[in-house]
Design a protein around this motif. Structure first.
Motif, PDB file in Angstrom:
ATOM      1  N   LEU A 281       0.825  -1.224   0.000  1.00 15.36           N
ATOM      2  CA  LEU A 281       0.000   0.000   0.000  1.00 15.36           C
ATOM      3  C   LEU A 281       0.850   1.261   0.000  1.00 15.36           C
ATOM      4  N   THR A 282       0.359   2.301  -0.710  1.00 20.61           N
ATOM      5  CA  THR A 282       1.007   3.605  -0.651  1.00 20.61           C
ATOM      6  C   THR A 282      -0.074   4.661  -0.498  1.00 20.61           C
ATOM      7  N   LEU A 283       0.289   5.889  -0.139  1.00 22.82           N
ATOM      8  CA  LEU A 283      -0.731   6.892   0.154  1.00 22.82           C
ATOM      9  C   LEU A 283      -1.485   7.341  -1.101  1.00 22.82           C
ATOM     10  N   ASP A 284      -0.759   7.584  -2.189  1.00 19.60           N
ATOM     11  CA  ASP A 284      -1.424   7.990  -3.434  1.00 19.60           C
ATOM     12  C   ASP A 284      -1.300   6.816  -4.401  1.00 19.60           C
ATOM     13  N   SER A 285      -2.079   5.771  -4.167  1.00 19.22           N
ATOM     14  CA  SER A 285      -1.850   4.521  -4.893  1.00 19.22           C
ATOM     15  C   SER A 285      -2.156   4.666  -6.379  1.00 19.22           C
ATOM     16  N   LEU A 286      -2.998   5.627  -6.732  1.00 15.18           N
ATOM     17  CA  LEU A 286      -3.368   5.772  -8.146  1.00 15.18           C
ATOM     18  C   LEU A 286      -2.407   6.686  -8.901  1.00 15.18           C
ATOM     19  N   HIS A 287      -1.397   7.198  -8.194  1.00 17.13           N
ATOM     20  CA  HIS A 287      -0.425   8.119  -8.796  1.00 17.13           C
ATOM     21  C   HIS A 287      -1.119   9.326  -9.410  1.00 17.13           C
ATOM     22  N   GLU A 288      -2.127   9.850  -8.744  1.00 15.76           N
ATOM     23  CA  GLU A 288      -2.811  11.022  -9.279  1.00 15.76           C
ATOM     24  C   GLU A 288      -1.876  12.212  -9.314  1.00 15.76           C
ATOM     25  N   GLN A 289      -0.972  12.255  -8.331  1.00 12.37           N
ATOM     26  CA  GLN A 289      -0.075  13.416  -8.311  1.00 12.37           C
ATOM     27  C   GLN A 289       0.997  13.331  -9.383  1.00 12.37           C
ATOM     28  N   SER A 290       1.436  12.095  -9.709  1.00 11.76           N
ATOM     29  CA  SER A 290       2.498  12.031 -10.721  1.00 11.76           C
ATOM     30  C   SER A 290       1.944  12.185 -12.136  1.00 11.76           C
ATOM     31  N   ASP A 291       0.617  11.998 -12.327  1.00 17.26           N
ATOM     32  CA  ASP A 291       0.003  12.261 -13.631  1.00 17.26           C
ATOM     33  C   ASP A 291      -0.566  13.683 -13.700  1.00 17.26           C
ATOM     34  N   ALA A 292      -0.121  14.577 -12.805  1.00 19.73           N
ATOM     35  CA  ALA A 292      -0.688  15.929 -12.753  1.00 19.73           C
ATOM     36  C   ALA A 292       0.241  16.953 -13.411  1.00 19.73           C
ATOM     37  N   PRO A 293      -0.134  17.475 -14.611  1.00 19.32           N
ATOM     38  CA  PRO A 293       0.699  18.468 -15.275  1.00 19.32           C
ATOM     39  C   PRO A 293       0.691  19.818 -14.537  1.00 19.32           C
ATOM     40  N   VAL A 294      -0.428  20.170 -13.923  1.00 18.77           N
ATOM     41  CA  VAL A 294      -0.463  21.328 -13.025  1.00 18.77           C
ATOM     42  C   VAL A 294      -1.178  20.879 -11.740  1.00 18.77           C
ATOM     43  N   ASP A 295      -0.966  21.633 -10.658  1.00 19.53           N
ATOM     44  CA  ASP A 295      -1.565  21.242  -9.376  1.00 19.53           C
ATOM     45  C   ASP A 295      -3.074  21.082  -9.502  1.00 19.53           C
ATOM     46  N   GLY A 296      -3.583  19.951  -9.050  1.00 21.81           N
ATOM     47  CA  GLY A 296      -5.030  19.773  -9.026  1.00 21.81           C
ATOM     48  C   GLY A 296      -5.636  19.409 -10.366  1.00 21.81           C
ATOM     49  N   LEU A 297      -4.819  18.979 -11.336  1.00 16.78           N
ATOM     50  CA  LEU A 297      -5.359  18.488 -12.611  1.00 16.78           C
ATOM     51  C   LEU A 297      -4.636  17.183 -12.957  1.00 16.78           C
ATOM     52  N   THR A 298      -5.390  16.088 -12.995  1.00 17.15           N
ATOM     53  CA  THR A 298      -4.786  14.801 -13.350  1.00 17.15           C
ATOM     54  C   THR A 298      -5.179  14.460 -14.778  1.00 17.15           C
ATOM     55  N   HIS A 299      -4.188  14.347 -15.652  1.00 14.51           N
ATOM     56  CA  HIS A 299      -4.446  14.050 -17.054  1.00 14.51           C
ATOM     57  C   HIS A 299      -3.780  12.727 -17.384  1.00 14.51           C
TER      58      HIS A 299
END
Ligand code: PLP
Ligand code: SF4
Length: 465
Positions: free
Chosen positions: A138-156
């Protein structure tokens, strides 16, 4: 029932929870989904005994009395819940990754005679006795939403659609939230990433979106659209609609499930949402609401009134549920939820396999359980009202149909998925919770070498190497 409610025709059955324990309800009780809880059920909670229907149906009262934090919750449970339960919850709070926040509406829907097994309690109030050991993967951001985010608060992540997170607050905090890395206030165990309401940050996201011609579909999530000011619903909605590339918007809110009163009493918010939907329709663009009901008990006569109101305004509502152990992980409960959603004109869209989130292992089920429930639910009602059961593949593979794994080993609990149109050539692994595995395998997961070996074997079997 504490009081009779003359206005409610279904009073005679209003305090009967739907029977889901006894197997074949579809044959025994084919109309269970139509019986919604009504009456002044909240008056059974001592602290709400004097609360009138007018107050309870007012979203401002609900917000003002939202049970924010441990102390208030403890006060309300005092004299209502068994003392051993209160002790259990006190210990649970200290260990939870999410802050606790519940609406009086939800609090009143809990069966306080047996809070240990109540499906609404299970989703919102952590208790120490049910907590289960975290899986080592387990990890805190398991879906990697932050690493797929080109700008803060947008997951593309997908080519034509993106997830925009305008804020990080919700009317309630769900224990199982995938975004426990950001949502809610800091807790003893997690310091959050901050995504505050901030039109300047939003503008950066909008500029990215309008400069990406392949983007057509924006999910406005969070956080929760219920917590956006009515002006901001319009600012965000209209700004996105005017982009030629954008064809579809979805506003995500759990609000309909936890505080339906807002639809009935917050005229400005409802009107703003209606204007965005109507404007979209004029432009031949789709604007819909996505909501989040998990259990049939969450759909009451108050929900029906709210959803009827949206239906009359031509606002389409879709539902995404999270499969949770002890909440909706048996076929009859899920079938009843699906039928009841259909009854109130909400379209069951997805049922998610529980994400691999820290600190809520007691809520996860195995992929096998998910598959079995899917099998049962398909055939219960109209195909277009039958949700797709998906796993949001950890590591950013996106949503995959639960049965579509390349390989699944029920003993080690490892399933392997691929996502050819999202991340070609990559393999994504989901791990069943330790409590669903045999003792020897559970031990094996704690041994570094055996762990590596189990993963390597699964990848081999999936043809990854
Ligand atoms: C879920 C999700 C979407 C929307 O996906 P649908 O399958 O169309 O509902 C878009 N972006 C991200 C990052 C998501 O997680
Ligand atoms: S409403 Fe959604 S975003 Fe908010 S805490 Fe619950 S699951 Fe998370």
């Amino acid at each position: 029932m504490a009081t009779a409610d003359k206005m409610t025709p279904s009073e005679s059955i209003s305090d009967t929870s739907p029977s889901t324990e006894s197997g074949e309800w579809i044959h025994d009780d084919p109309l269970a989904h139509r019986r919604l809880r009504g009456g002044e059920f909240w008056r059974e909670v001592p602290a709400f005994e004097e609360v009138t229907q007018e107050e309870f149906h007012d979203y401002k009262w609900q917000m003002k009395n939202s049970l924010y934090g441990e102390r208030r919750l403890m006060e309300l449970m005092d004299g209502l819940a068994p003392p051993e339960f209160i002790e259990d919850a006190k210990k649970g709070f200290a260990l939870a990754p999410m802050a606790v926040r519940v609406t009086p509406y939800l609090f009143s829907l809990i069966n306080w005679d047996d809070p240990w097994t109540d499906p609404i309690r299970t989703q919102f109030i952590p208790i120490a006795s049910r907590l289960s050991e975290d899986h080592p993967m387990l990890t805190l951001d398991s879906l990697h939403e932050q690493s797929d985010a080109p700008v803060d608060g947008l997951t593309h992540r997908y080519s034509d659609k993106a997830l925009f997170l305008p804020l990080d607050t919700c009317p309630v905090y769900c224990r199982f939230c995938t975004r426990s890395y950001a949502i809610g206030i800091d807790t003893d165990t997690v310091e959050k990433v901050k995504l505050r309401v901030n039109p300047k940050r939003w503008e950066e996201a909008f500029e990215y979106i309008e400069n990406c011609p392949q983007l057509e579909d924006i999910v406005i999530s969070g956080g929760d659209a219920y917590n956006l000011a009515f002006k901001h619903i319009e600012t965000i909605g209209m700004r996105l609609l005017e982009m030629p590339n954008i064809r579809r918007l979805r506003f995500a809110t759990k609000g309909l499930a936890v505080m339906p009163m807002k639809i009935l009493s917050d005229r400005r918010w409802l009107d703003a949402m209606t204007r965005v939907v109507d404007q979209g329709r004029q432009m031949h663009k789709q604007v819909v609401i996505h909501t989040h009901f998990n259990h049939p008990n969450e759909i009451t006569e108050i929900s029906l009134r709210a959803l009827d109101t949206l239906f009359e305004r031509g606002i389409l509502v879709r539902n995404q549920s999270v499969l949770q152990r002890g909440v909706n992980d048996d076929p009859e409960t899920m079938a009843l939820l699906v039928k009841r959603l259909g009854e109130v004109n909400v379209h069951p869209y997805y049922v998610y396999q529980h994400d691999m989130v820290q600190g809520v292992e007691d809520l996860r089920t195995s992929v096998h359980t998910n598959g079995e429930i899917e099998k049962y639910v398909r055939g219960v009602t109209a195909g277009f009202n039958t949700p797709t059961f998906v796993v949001d593949a950890p590591g950013g593979g996106g949503k995959r149909a639960v049965h579509s794994y390349e390989h699944y080993n029920r003993e080690t609990g490892i399933s392997v998925y691929t996502a050819p149109s999202v991340k070609p050539g990559e393999h994504f692994l989901y791990f069943d919770p330790l409590h669903s595995l045999d003792d020897d395998i559970r031990e094996a997961w704690k041994d570094e070498d055996k762990k590596e070996q189990m993963i390597a074997d699964a990848l081999d079997a999936a043809g990854a190497n």
